[in-house]
Design a protein around this motif. Structure first.
Motif, PDB file in Angstrom:
ATOM      1  N   ALA A  18      14.861 -20.392  48.465  1.00 33.25           N
ATOM      2  CA  ALA A  18      14.474 -21.532  47.573  1.00 33.25           C
ATOM      3  C   ALA A  18      13.217 -22.010  48.282  1.00 33.25           C
ATOM      4  CB  ALA A  18      15.597 -22.572  47.827  1.00 33.25           C
ATOM      5  N   ALA A  22       9.406 -22.382  46.577  1.00 34.41           N
ATOM      6  CA  ALA A  22       9.078 -23.374  46.521  1.00 34.41           C
ATOM      7  C   ALA A  22       7.435 -23.557  47.034  1.00 34.41           C
ATOM      8  CB  ALA A  22       9.894 -24.658  46.934  1.00 34.41           C
ATOM      9  N   PHE A  76      13.356 -20.283  42.070  1.00 29.85           N
ATOM     10  CA  PHE A  76      13.700 -21.436  42.766  1.00 29.85           C
ATOM     11  C   PHE A  76      14.819 -21.944  42.052  1.00 29.85           C
ATOM     12  CE2 PHE A  76      13.914 -25.908  43.252  1.00 29.85           C
ATOM     13  CZ  PHE A  76      14.053 -26.264  44.509  1.00 29.85           C
TER      14      PHE A  76
END
Length: 95
Positions: A18, A22, A76
């Motif tokens: 994640a 990002a 994400f």
């Protein structure tokens, strides 16, 4: 195909995935809109001369950067959904 099943990944890898998605999203969208508008204004103002100097190629690169940004956002959201599901399973466990 098991490698793509994020429900089996350790929590650390899901969080790192994640975070990586990002970072890619942030880097690929940095001033993307402003560059695209400036490129289109250049093509409108200069016409064929702008195309000869590579404005169409740059517009394609901006489109590719937008596609990368979209893919990283979707990645994400995939990781975010898995983290939320794991948290809910953890929070609702019997005590």
């Amino acid at each position: 195909m098991q490698a793509l099943n994020v429900t089996r990944w350790p929590l650390v890898f899901v969080v790192l995935g994640a975070g990586g998605a990002a970072i890619v999203l942030a880097c690929s969208t940095f001033n993307l809109f402003m560059f695209a508008m400036a490129n289109l204004a250049f093509i409108e103002r200069e016409g064929w001369e702008a195309i000869r100097h590579g404005a169409l190629w740059q517009l394609g690169e901006l489109g590719l950067s937008g596609a990368i940004a979209l893919a990283s956002w979707l990645c994400f959201k995939l990781f975010e959904g898995e983290l939320i599901a794991r948290y809910r399973r953890w929070a609702e466990r019997p005590r």
